[in-house]
Structures are given as structure tokens and as C-alpha cells.
Design a protein around this motif. Structure first.
Motif, PDB file in Angstrom:
ATOM      1  N   ILE A 147      69.036  -2.126 -44.517  1.00  0.00           N
ATOM      2  CA  ILE A 147      68.189  -2.650 -43.442  1.00  0.00           C
ATOM      3  C   ILE A 147      68.898  -3.747 -42.646  1.00  0.00           C
ATOM      4  O   ILE A 147      68.828  -3.787 -41.411  1.00  0.00           O
ATOM      5  CB  ILE A 147      66.870  -3.185 -44.031  1.00  0.00           C
ATOM      6  N   GLY A 148      69.599  -4.625 -43.360  1.00  0.00           N
ATOM      7  CA  GLY A 148      70.278  -5.710 -42.661  1.00  0.00           C
ATOM      8  C   GLY A 148      71.307  -5.194 -41.672  1.00  0.00           C
ATOM      9  O   GLY A 148      71.366  -5.620 -40.518  1.00  0.00           O
ATOM     10  N   GLY A 149      72.091  -4.229 -42.119  1.00  0.00           N
ATOM     11  CA  GLY A 149      73.110  -3.659 -41.246  1.00  0.00           C
ATOM     12  C   GLY A 149      72.516  -2.839 -40.122  1.00  0.00           C
ATOM     13  O   GLY A 149      72.987  -2.871 -38.985  1.00  0.00           O
ATOM     14  N   VAL A 150      71.464  -2.112 -40.451  1.00  0.00           N
ATOM     15  CA  VAL A 150      70.774  -1.291 -39.453  1.00  0.00           C
ATOM     16  C   VAL A 150      70.268  -2.166 -38.301  1.00  0.00           C
ATOM     17  O   VAL A 150      70.381  -1.813 -37.124  1.00  0.00           O
ATOM     18  CB  VAL A 150      69.620  -0.524 -40.140  1.00  0.00           C
ATOM     19  N   ALA A 152      71.324  -5.425 -37.690  1.00  0.00           N
ATOM     20  CA  ALA A 152      72.439  -6.172 -37.084  1.00  0.00           C
ATOM     21  C   ALA A 152      73.195  -5.325 -36.072  1.00  0.00           C
ATOM     22  O   ALA A 152      73.785  -5.847 -35.130  1.00  0.00           O
ATOM     23  CB  ALA A 152      73.397  -6.675 -38.164  1.00  0.00           C
ATOM     24  N   THR A 153      73.168  -3.999 -36.261  1.00  0.00           N
ATOM     25  CA  THR A 153      73.881  -3.120 -35.335  1.00  0.00           C
ATOM     26  C   THR A 153      72.937  -2.373 -34.401  1.00  0.00           C
ATOM     27  O   THR A 153      73.366  -1.500 -33.665  1.00  0.00           O
ATOM     28  CB  THR A 153      74.721  -2.084 -36.111  1.00  0.00           C
ATOM     29  N   ASN A 154      71.652  -2.711 -34.449  1.00  0.00           N
ATOM     30  CA  ASN A 154      70.659  -2.045 -33.588  1.00  0.00           C
ATOM     31  C   ASN A 154      70.803  -0.525 -33.666  1.00  0.00           C
ATOM     32  O   ASN A 154      70.960   0.177 -32.656  1.00  0.00           O
ATOM     33  CB  ASN A 154      70.806  -2.515 -32.135  1.00  0.00           C
ATOM     34  N   ALA A 155      70.714  -0.001 -34.882  1.00  0.00           N
ATOM     35  CA  ALA A 155      70.902   1.436 -35.090  1.00  0.00           C
ATOM     36  C   ALA A 155      69.899   2.262 -34.278  1.00  0.00           C
ATOM     37  O   ALA A 155      68.797   1.807 -33.979  1.00  0.00           O
ATOM     38  CB  ALA A 155      70.761   1.764 -36.578  1.00  0.00           C
ATOM     39  N   GLY A 156      70.306   3.471 -33.956  1.00  0.00           N
ATOM     40  CA  GLY A 156      69.480   4.330 -33.110  1.00  0.00           C
ATOM     41  C   GLY A 156      69.058   5.596 -33.833  1.00  0.00           C
ATOM     42  O   GLY A 156      68.088   5.615 -34.570  1.00  0.00           O
ATOM     43  N   GLY A 157      69.788   6.673 -33.611  1.00  0.00           N
ATOM     44  CA  GLY A 157      69.512   7.906 -34.326  1.00  0.00           C
ATOM     45  C   GLY A 157      68.584   8.851 -33.598  1.00  0.00           C
ATOM     46  O   GLY A 157      68.468   8.812 -32.366  1.00  0.00           O
ATOM     47  N   ASN A 158      67.932   9.679 -34.393  1.00  0.00           N
ATOM     48  CA  ASN A 158      67.213  10.821 -33.839  1.00  0.00           C
ATOM     49  C   ASN A 158      65.883  10.485 -33.163  1.00  0.00           C
ATOM     50  O   ASN A 158      65.423  11.226 -32.310  1.00  0.00           O
ATOM     51  CB  ASN A 158      66.907  11.834 -34.951  1.00  0.00           C
ATOM     52  N   ASN A 159      65.225   9.413 -33.586  1.00  0.00           N
ATOM     53  CA  ASN A 159      63.862   9.163 -33.110  1.00  0.00           C
ATOM     54  C   ASN A 159      63.780   8.115 -32.006  1.00  0.00           C
ATOM     55  O   ASN A 159      62.682   7.680 -31.646  1.00  0.00           O
ATOM     56  CB  ASN A 159      62.966   8.751 -34.288  1.00  0.00           C
ATOM     57  N   THR A 160      64.931   7.703 -31.500  1.00  0.00           N
ATOM     58  CA  THR A 160      64.927   6.703 -30.432  1.00  0.00           C
ATOM     59  C   THR A 160      64.119   7.180 -29.236  1.00  0.00           C
ATOM     60  O   THR A 160      63.424   6.399 -28.590  1.00  0.00           O
ATOM     61  CB  THR A 160      66.370   6.392 -29.986  1.00  0.00           C
ATOM     62  N   VAL A 161      64.204   8.455 -28.948  1.00  0.00           N
ATOM     63  CA  VAL A 161      63.496   9.005 -27.793  1.00  0.00           C
ATOM     64  C   VAL A 161      62.005   8.684 -27.867  1.00  0.00           C
ATOM     65  O   VAL A 161      61.354   8.477 -26.846  1.00  0.00           O
ATOM     66  CB  VAL A 161      63.750  10.532 -27.706  1.00  0.00           C
TER      67      VAL A 161
END
Lengths: 477, 477
Positions: A147-150, A152-161
């Protein structure tokens, strides 16, 4: 102590603070923390600190700061850009969040999860699902990424839309600042206009302004129904037009909308076991669409079928398969998720995690494909990705049977070719993966002038001695 | 020149740069810019600058910065907290965005609007609607408030529950920095992880870090159907339970969910013409719910009716009226929108724009009501607001027939009483309205320690001479 290059007084203080489980100093124990999983970087560290709580973490950071020791925050160590790997000086300590791994609370009234940084994204998703809720962030590395890394890097992926990036899901944060002070932004508020939005600043700062220790994540009710379809299209234009058709009918129903080039799909179906194309014949490109709804009625199926029927009539799609079961749904998603692995098996590849405005996607894919094919005869242009939010993994695979090293020696020429077209359409050279150390050299030409100068001012203001994750985001002076 | 306190060389340079329409210096011409619309502050200024373009604005800011002249950005001048009013020294210039008022582009592929800061929110909404699109931000002052101010203050309003605040709708920004450099963040990207999220920092910074000149706003398809209902409930608990019921069935369908206390509703129906309660009898409290969908089917009506039926059965609501026409829908909304006006007519009032976590709303309203009634016998506790996102306008109206001044003399006691309970539930002392000058004194006790210190470091880094909107957000040193 002989195997640590920590100053002796710091070593003693950290050992007292963190205990044996919290301090690793031997080269054997620290080696796996010093390399990124892509094996792009091999760093060294003076020690790995594994605090078990925010309090321990804050005290450890304060001690390191007092001694002028650089600190590299590390979560699941899944960075694509070397964002959590130390340099090779051996001066820095790595601060691993692994032991801060409790899910503290799930609130059904607020639809929130209070979670420590070291919990993996997958564990957090599963904890939400057990309570009938959804943590709507999904990335390939979710089994290891924490979670911390996710965040800190503003993770995106499949559900951003549908649900945005990690940023939009982060309601509260607790951060240990470079001087060891703790910033408590753990408010569960949808509206709070009381000064600068500090929380926003740490999401995506890649650990260069502080170390995230705890977060409050916005959850959603779990969908009651899902409809998933794989569609054959003739071109990126058609894929985008299909997306627009779904969006027009109900943007809130579109949980994911993925694009796969025919070239990349061909690698999957030939190189991955148990992955066959569930359509009558190969197509130039494919779209994978997933609709989801929390409503109990069956209108989602109607929506899917009516949009696809119209798309057939308008010749936007030439073929389509709908998942009729959860097993089939997972098979369709497996096809999508295996693209990275298939490309790996096909030989050397050059990856470009880029984004452009939605409307520019077809032109970008078409032009970048032509330019790369002209650059290297036989190159396999194999883009895929999250077309619904403008993010394409524009990956290039070496010519079949060709020489990998010869191909990789042209990686900068390939990346520059792609970048030039991304720039033409006002896109981003790193949509999801961040800058880390891999892309720092691109910052001056892409984010230079007032933009980079402003970032540098903020960095200098919050971390004046450049102790927190040095060498990331900013190009070497 | 005699009526301007600008340094003569600056006056000449600004006159040359901005022309007669762009520079107001006479007291008569500048007076209306120096007072906020709530009449809480009466400031003075050396001049009002009205640049017609980003280029003019940047040059004007650079000139002021060179001369050490403070600058107060001003949009529609609708701040609730004196956020756009200069102090009474007469040293500052006001920079009005009024003349930067073009809607540059609406993109149907990207669903975006590129718009200059001086366009009113209402004009932007209407431009989107003419193209079949929706700008899903709605606030009471939208007829006057402009886009620049709306973004600089991270405005919220009725649709936050579904679409977020101004922050979530702002895809791109152009900002003139305190030194006159222009920061171009005009990217239309849903994913872009290339360094610090500077765009986020300026949303909600209340013009203290720079002046927003242009923005790219994320639009949505216009709803094809809406269903609006006014429901009578017995308590805030029931209102929240009703919200949870809608959210459980389809959170994406809930465009707005508003709460109105019986006391406040009673003021509306007695003091506002043409506002009658469309229910059989008064209730302790009310909820106004609006569902919206872009789907063409009629399932929205089914959703509304089934949730309300179940709510009747579970005795969550005692009565309800559904709008059967657009006219009826507007009548229901008029009742909601007239609460501020009705309270004004009822005498003096003390306003608290606060938020708490959703789950804490019932306890907050109940406790704050009891405490205020104990503090001032006869006080009319008249809360209303955006319960779906945790934001309550906890307003207190003077006792009927009582003395206004005597009531207002206790405003700090009232605000402190409410604040104490907000704090108990980890809430915010300013949910929507920001800090401005009105609430700077609250920052040390609410956002003190590492949080305020970090904000001060950012301010000093980006505006070292404290020239941009001084006296806002930060308490006087």
C-alpha cells in the motif's frame, strides 16, 4: 558491526530502537533489498531498517537524519523504474515497511480501510472483499506491491477509467518526514479545505519527500454483477469508438477498457500455455471491456448486448465473445494479463509506459507503429494497455530470431522515436510507473523550466539535505 | 496617478502593458473590488489590474514582484472567508481575472473543456450542456464564482458525493507563479506520473502560491434521466441510513444527497415566498436525493421507488414526494437552495461550514444541537447541507425576536462549541469555504505542528517574499 558501514553510534542507537528483527546489516541479509526486480540496478546499503510501527520508523528516520545518512523507502520492491533501489555508494539505509503490515480497520459507514504501509495491495483487496466491499485498484504486481508503495507512486492499473488512480482512493495519510517528524493527515473527509493539500503532494512523490506509514483508503460496494467481453476490432480508431459508445451509454458502468494489438495477442496465444484466442479468427486489434454494477437487476447484460449489437451494425467490431461464467471471465482476463510475460518470452523488448489524451490514441498508435517499423525492419510493435484512460504500454519486441543485444543497443533510438510522437500529442513519458532513477534524465526536457524548478524548490524546502530517496525523480545536478 | 499609491515607475509600466481597460486606480473604480460580498472585510488597494491574457498577467505579476508589491488574485469575489479581499494598507494590487473569459475548446473525444479563469462556473456549465455534456460541479454562487476561484478554493457543492470536488475535475492548469513565471500544466491526461503533482498543490491553495489563468476541466456525458425525491425522516440517523441504502444499491446513481433540519426547513416555508412544504406534515428532518443516469432505460425510476419502498417498510422515512416533472424537480431544489436566504431573513446567524466522517454525522448533529441549545436558550439550530459527503452547514440562527447584536456577541462561544464536537470526530473546521482571512486564527490549533510547518515551508519556497495573496491561510506571524 563489521559488515555495516553505519556510523557506530547510529548502529548502536538503531539496534536498541529496532531490535534484531528490525535491523539487517550483513550483505547476505540485505542483498535482496538492493536490487530491483527488473534487475536494472544493483545498489548497496549500509543497513536495512525494518521498523514495526510509525513510532519506530519516525525515531529511526530522526536518527538517520541526525547522522546525515540517506534513506531509501522500500515497500514490495516492485518498482519498474528503480524507484526503491539505493545507489552503489553503500551509504544509504533502506527503510522497509514490511513489518508495518496490519489492516487496522474497515468501516462500513464510511466505506474506508485504515491500513499500514506494508500490507500488500492484494491482501487489502481481499480483506475488503471479505466484507462485501471493493478496493478498486488493480495492478499486475498487486501480490507483492504494498500500500505504501502503491500510494507513493500513485499506481494506476485497470480500473483508473472508473475509479481513478491511487490518488483518488487515498482519503488519509500518515507520513514520516525527512527530519523524523510525523505528519498526521489521517482524516476520513471528502471535503476539507484547510490549507495546502499536503496529502496530495505525497501521493506520487515516490518517497522523496517522506515515508508513508499508514493510509485511509476509500472503498466501494462490491459489484453484484459483471459483464466481460473480448471484441475483435480492425484498428485503434475502432477500439476507441467502441469505448466512446460504452461511455455514452453509461460511463459509470465501465470498470475497465483494455486494448491489445494483434501482434501482442499473437505472442500470447503462441507462447503462453492454455491461452487460445476465443474468437473465430485473429484480428488487427482487440478490446477487452468489463462492465460492473452494484445494482441487483440484470440491466448490465442488456447494456453490454445492446452496445455490442450496435457496434456490429456500425462495423466497429467484427467479432465478440461474452463471458458466460466467472471461469470464462477469468480466462479472458488471463489473456490480457499474460501480455507482459509473452513479450518476455519472445525475446528482448523495449517498454514505453506512455499516455496521451484519449482522442489522440489512434493517431499515436498508428504513427508510432509506422515509425518504429521503419526504424528497425522486423521489429514487433506490440502495444497494449488501458486505452480507456489514455495509457498505452507501447512495447517493442525484437525481430523474430534476431540478435537481442543488437536490438537492445537501439533502445534509446526506439524510446526517442516513441517519445517524439508522445510529445507531439501532449502526452506523458511515464503514465503509471513514475520516474524512479530510470527516467530522471527525461525530466529536464519534458518537465523543465518552471515546472522542474518548482519541484526542486519543494524538495529543497522539505528535504534540504537531500536525505530521502536521493537520486530519484530529479536528474543529477 | 494622484489617486494611486503605486510606485510611479510601476504605474507607468502597468499602464503601458494593460491599457486603460486593464488598469483601475481611482477609489471609485476600485471600491467594489475591495470588499467581500459578505461585507466582512473592507480593504484598500493601490490598483486593480485586469489582464486580458496569460501573457499580460504574467508580465504584470513580474512587474509587481520586481517592485515588491503584494498581489491579491480575485475572480468572482464570492469568497465566504475574505479570501480575495486585500488588507487595508492600500499597498496591494488586486489582479482580477474578469477579462480572461473565453471558453477555448470543448473536446467530445476527451470529454474536456479548456477554459480561462474568468469564465463563471454557470457559463461553463451551460456551454457544456449545449454540447450534451455536463460539468458536474454545482455551488450556490455559480452565477458569479469563476473557474479560477472555484479551482483555487477547491469548491465542492452538491455533486461531490458523486463526482468529487473541483480537484477531481481539474485535469490541467496554467498558473502564473509569484515571480511572474508561467507554469504550464495543461495536460489532458488521466495518468501522468512524472514528478510532483504540482497541479494538485494549486487546487485549494487559495491563490497564495500563484494565480490560475487557464484550466482543463473533465466533463461527463449529460444524464438522460433524473429522479428527485424529498423525504421526511425522524432524525439524522435515518437520513444517513437512507443514504446508505441508495449507496448500497448503486453509488454511481446518487448525484446529490442533501440534509435539511426541520428548524431550517420551517424558516424556508415561513419566510420565503412560493416555498411550501410538499409533504403532508412537517418532520424533524428531511433528505433530498437526486439520482441521475446516462442510460436510456427507465431503471432509475425503479431504483428510486424500490429503495424508498423499502425505506418506508423499515420506517426510515415517514413520507416522500417524487418529482414528476422538471418543474417539480426545480421546486424541490428551490426549497433546498433557499435555506441560506431564509436564515438571513430570520435574523443574525453564525455559520459553521464543517465536515466529519460520514459515520459520525448523526452523533455530531445531535451533540452539537444539544450543546448549542444549552448555551443560548431559544437559539435556532438550523443545520443543512451535503450529508452524502459528510459536509454540514451547521448554522445557528438567533432566538426569535431576540437581540441580534447580543446574539452575535456570542459568536466565538458558539463556534468554539461546534468546533469542539467537530474535533472530537476528527472533522474539518472548513469543509468547502477554505481559510481565507476569516479562519487563519484556527490554523495553529487545528493544523499546527508538522502540518502547518510543512505548509509554511512550501509557501516560503514558492513565494519567499510573501507577495501572493498575503494574509490568507497562514496566521499572522
Amino acid at each position: 558491526m563489521s559488515d555495516s558501514s553505519l556510523p557506530p553510534s547510529l548502529h548502536t542507537a538503531l539496534k536498541d530502537l529496532l531490535g534484531p528483527a528490525g535491523l539487517l546489516t550483513g550483505t547476505d541479509d540485505t542483498a535482496s533489498y538492493c536490487t530491483d526486480w527488473r534487475m536494472l540496478y544493483q545498489g548497496r546499503c549500509a543497513a536495512v531498517l525494518r521498523p514495526a510501527s510509525t513510532e519506530e520508523c519516525a525515531k529511526a528516520v530522526a536518527l538517520c537524519a541526525e547522522h546525515g545518512v540517506p534513506m531509501v523507502p522500500q515497500g514490495g520492491n516492485t518498482s519498474m523504474v528503480g524507484g526503491a533501489t539505493p545507489d552503489d555508494s553503500g551509504r544509504a539505509v533502506i527503510i522497509s515497511t514490511t513489518r508495518m503490515n496490519r489492516i487496522r480497520h474497515i468501516d462500513h459507514g464510511d466505506l474506508t480501510m485504515t491500513v499500514e504501509a506494508g500490507v500488500t495491495l492484494k491482501a487489502a483487496q481481499e480483506a475488503a472483499a471479505r466484507e462485501g466491499l471493493m478496493l478498486p485498484l488493480s495492478i499486475s504486481s498487486e501480490g507483492s506491491a504494498d500500500i505504501g508503495g502503491v500510494i507513493a507512486t500513485n499506481a494506476g492499473g485497470n480500473n483508473t477509467v472508473r475509479y481513478g488512480n491511487a490518488r483518488e482512493l487515498t482519503l488519509g495519510l500518515e507520513v514520516v518526514l525527512p527530519d523524523g517528524n510525523t505528519l498526521n493527515l489521517m482524516r476520513r473527509l471528502r471535503k476539507d479545505n484547510t490549507g495546502y493539500p499536503l496529502r496530495q503532494l505525497f501521493v506520487g512523490a515516490e518517497g522523496t519527500l517522506g515515508l508513508i506509514t499508514t493510509a485511509i483508503i476509500q472503498l466501494q460496494p462490491s459489484p453484484r454483477s459483471r459483464e466481460t467481453a473480448l471484441c475483435a476490432v480492425q484498428s485503434p480508431e475502432q477500439a476507441l469508438a467502441l469505448f466512446a459508445a460504452f461511455r455514452k451509454h453509461d460511463p459509470s458502468a465501465v470498470l475497465a477498457f483494455e486494448y491489445m494489438s494483434g501482434t501482442s495477442m499473437n505472442l500470447v496465444t503462441t507462447l503462453i500455455d492454455n491461452c487460445t484466442l476465443p474468437l473465430s479468427e485473429p484480428a488487427p486489434a482487440y478490446a477487452l471491456v468489463e462492465l460492473a454494477s452494484t445494482r441487483s437487476d440484470d440491466s448490465l447484460r442488456t447494456l453490454m448486448e445492446s452496445v455490442l449489437e450496435q457496434a456490429f451494425e456500425e462495423e466497429l467490431i467484427s467479432d465478440a465473445v461474452l463471458a458466460e461464467s466467472e471461469t470464462q471471465r477469468q480466462s479472458l482476463w488471463m489473456i490480457r494479463e499474460e501480455h507482459a510475460e509473452a513479450q518476455k518470452r519472445a525475446g528482448a523488448s523495449v517498454k514505453n509506459d506512455v499516455s496521451v489524451p484519449l482522442s489522440a490514441i489512434p493517431a499515436f498508435i498508428t504513427e508510432a507503429t509506422q515509425r518504429c517499423e521503419a526504424l528497425i525492419p522486423g521489429i514487433r510493435v506490440a502495444p497494449f494497455g488501458h486505452i480507456g484512460d489514455g495509457n498505452i504500454h507501447f512495447n517493442l519486441v525484437q525481430p523474430e530470431g534476431g540478435d537481442s543485444q543488437a536490438f537492445l543497443s537501439q533502445d534509446h533510438a526506439i524510446m526517442d522515436t516513441v517519445a517524439e510522437i508522445v510529445r507531439k500529442y501532449d502526452g506523458s513519458f511515464s503514465a503509471e510507473h513514475g520516474v524512479g532513477q530510470l527516467k530522471t534524465y527525461m525530466m529536464p526536457s519534458w518537465r523543465g523550466g518552471a515546472e522542474l524548478a518548482t519541484m526542486e524548490k519543494i524538495k529543497a524546502a522539505l528535504d534540504p539535505h537531500n536525505l530521502m530517496n536521493p537520486g530519484k525523480i530529479f536528474p543529477a545536478a
